[in-house]
Design a protein around this motif. Structure first.
Motif, PDB file in Angstrom:
ATOM      1  N   GLY A   1     -38.720  23.450 -89.585  1.00  0.00           N
ATOM      2  CA  GLY A   1     -38.161  23.362 -88.250  1.00  0.00           C
ATOM      3  C   GLY A   1     -36.662  23.547 -88.319  1.00  0.00           C
ATOM      4  N   ASN A   2     -36.004  23.359 -87.211  1.00  0.00           N
ATOM      5  CA  ASN A   2     -34.560  23.606 -87.161  1.00  0.00           C
ATOM      6  C   ASN A   2     -33.756  22.649 -88.043  1.00  0.00           C
TER       7      ASN A   2
ATOM      8  N   TYR B   1     -40.910  31.011 -90.001  1.00  0.00           N
ATOM      9  CA  TYR B   1     -39.684  30.220 -90.089  1.00  0.00           C
ATOM     10  C   TYR B   1     -39.204  29.903 -88.679  1.00  0.00           C
ATOM     11  N   ASP B   2     -38.367  28.902 -88.553  1.00  0.00           N
ATOM     12  CA  ASP B   2     -37.832  28.519 -87.247  1.00  0.00           C
ATOM     13  C   ASP B   2     -36.793  29.526 -86.759  1.00  0.00           C
ATOM     14  N   ILE B   3     -36.637  29.602 -85.448  1.00  0.00           N
ATOM     15  CA  ILE B   3     -35.676  30.541 -84.864  1.00  0.00           C
ATOM     16  C   ILE B   3     -34.227  30.185 -85.191  1.00  0.00           C
ATOM     17  N   MET B   4     -33.991  29.012 -85.757  1.00  0.00           N
ATOM     18  CA  MET B   4     -32.656  28.667 -86.247  1.00  0.00           C
ATOM     19  C   MET B   4     -32.221  29.676 -87.314  1.00  0.00           C
ATOM     20  N   GLY B   5     -33.184  30.290 -87.971  1.00  0.00           N
ATOM     21  CA  GLY B   5     -32.878  31.305 -88.979  1.00  0.00           C
ATOM     22  C   GLY B   5     -32.089  32.472 -88.432  1.00  0.00           C
ATOM     23  N   TYR B   6     -32.293  32.811 -87.159  1.00  0.00           N
ATOM     24  CA  TYR B   6     -31.497  33.875 -86.539  1.00  0.00           C
ATOM     25  C   TYR B   6     -30.020  33.471 -86.495  1.00  0.00           C
ATOM     26  N   ARG B   7     -29.779  32.212 -86.169  1.00  0.00           N
ATOM     27  CA  ARG B   7     -28.404  31.724 -86.022  1.00  0.00           C
ATOM     28  C   ARG B   7     -27.663  31.670 -87.363  1.00  0.00           C
ATOM     29  N   VAL B   8     -28.367  31.247 -88.414  1.00  0.00           N
ATOM     30  CA  VAL B   8     -27.720  31.115 -89.726  1.00  0.00           C
ATOM     31  C   VAL B   8     -27.901  32.367 -90.583  1.00  0.00           C
TER      32      VAL B   8
ATOM     33  N   ALA C   1     -45.400  27.571 -85.027  1.00  0.00           N
ATOM     34  CA  ALA C   1     -44.021  27.967 -84.734  1.00  0.00           C
ATOM     35  C   ALA C   1     -43.318  26.727 -84.192  1.00  0.00           C
ATOM     36  N   HIS C   2     -42.318  26.243 -84.894  1.00  0.00           N
ATOM     37  CA  HIS C   2     -41.701  24.958 -84.574  1.00  0.00           C
ATOM     38  C   HIS C   2     -41.240  24.852 -83.120  1.00  0.00           C
ATOM     39  N   GLN C   3     -40.499  25.810 -82.633  1.00  0.00           N
ATOM     40  CA  GLN C   3     -39.974  25.726 -81.266  1.00  0.00           C
ATOM     41  C   GLN C   3     -40.882  26.456 -80.277  1.00  0.00           C
ATOM     42  N   PRO C   4     -41.233  25.815 -79.173  1.00  0.00           N
ATOM     43  CA  PRO C   4     -42.088  26.466 -78.183  1.00  0.00           C
ATOM     44  C   PRO C   4     -41.538  27.796 -77.682  1.00  0.00           C
TER      45      PRO C   4
ATOM     46  N   GLY D   1     -43.648  22.015 -81.761  1.00  0.00           N
ATOM     47  CA  GLY D   1     -43.099  20.664 -81.628  1.00  0.00           C
ATOM     48  C   GLY D   1     -41.700  20.772 -81.066  1.00  0.00           C
ATOM     49  N   HIS D   2     -40.736  20.290 -81.811  1.00  0.00           N
ATOM     50  CA  HIS D   2     -39.304  20.443 -81.556  1.00  0.00           C
ATOM     51  C   HIS D   2     -38.758  19.658 -80.376  1.00  0.00           C
ATOM     52  N   THR D   3     -39.439  19.570 -79.271  1.00  0.00           N
ATOM     53  CA  THR D   3     -38.873  19.029 -78.039  1.00  0.00           C
ATOM     54  C   THR D   3     -38.870  17.505 -77.972  1.00  0.00           C
ATOM     55  N   HIS D   4     -39.646  16.851 -78.802  1.00  0.00           N
ATOM     56  CA  HIS D   4     -39.822  15.393 -78.753  1.00  0.00           C
ATOM     57  C   HIS D   4     -40.340  14.954 -77.381  1.00  0.00           C
TER      58      HIS D   4
END
Length: 183
Positions: free
Chosen positions: A32-33, A75-82, A105-108, A123-126
């Motif tokens: 996840g992120n 992988y999480d979409i945070m990968g695009y950012r980093v 996929a971690h983020q909806p 998941g991700h959203t809690h």
């Protein structure tokens, strides 16, 4: 098994509990992120030593021949950012035709990249975590919690999780462990 260099003692203790999970068809994990803040590679390596298979833009067939399904993970979409450990949906879904497909996929909001899947688990959203924060989360994510019919073919289930981020509390979004029976 290779020894991991994972050093985060607090997280390591929680991750070690995963050793106790037993299943007929194996245990699977996606990042996840938050893993991007603590060393994606070392976390993947460590989780794999616990008897899990991390799905890294890949899939695996689960079940009896001709009666199972594909489980894919990205992988999480945070990968695009980093600009590292980036999700690759095409690679993850390679050769999954003709059988049902479940995508982890971690983020909806990753559902925007999904053209074909029977079920997406996120998941991700809690679950919004703290009312009325759930309304702000809705600005970022298309689904906050529960099961949704995304289109004619694809459903998405968003788990609220058991933990939290930021303040150690939940208000209007209880913790959740989900059991999904497939038939």
């Amino acid at each position: 098994m290779r020894k991991s260099r994972y050093k985060n003692k607090k997280s390591k203790k929680a991750l070690d509990e995963l050793k106790n999970i037993k299943s007929k068809y194996g245990n699977y994990f996606i990042v996840g992120n938050h893993e991007y803040f603590h060393g994606v590679k070392s976390i993947i390596d460590y989780v794999n030593t616990l008897g899990f298979k991390t799905l890294e833009n890949e899939n695996i067939y689960i079940g009896e021949e001709e009666k199972g399904f594909y489980l894919a993970g990205v992988y999480d979409i945070m990968g695009y950012r980093v600009d590292d450990f980036k999700p690759d949906i095409k690679k993850a879904l390679k050769n999954t035709q003709d059988f049902p497909l479940i995508l982890l996929a971690h983020q909806p909001k990753f559902i925007e990249e999904v053209k074909t899947a029977d079920l997406v688990l996120s998941g991700h959203t809690h679950g919004g975590q703290i009312f009325p924060f759930n309304y702000l989360v809705k600005l970022q994510q298309p689904y906050i919690k529960g099961l949704h019919k995304h289109n004619e073919k694809t459903q998405i289930y968003v788990n609220k999780g058991t933990g939290f981020w930021g303040p150690p509390m939940r208000l209007g979004a209880s913790s959740e462990i989900t059991l999904i029976n497939l038939s």
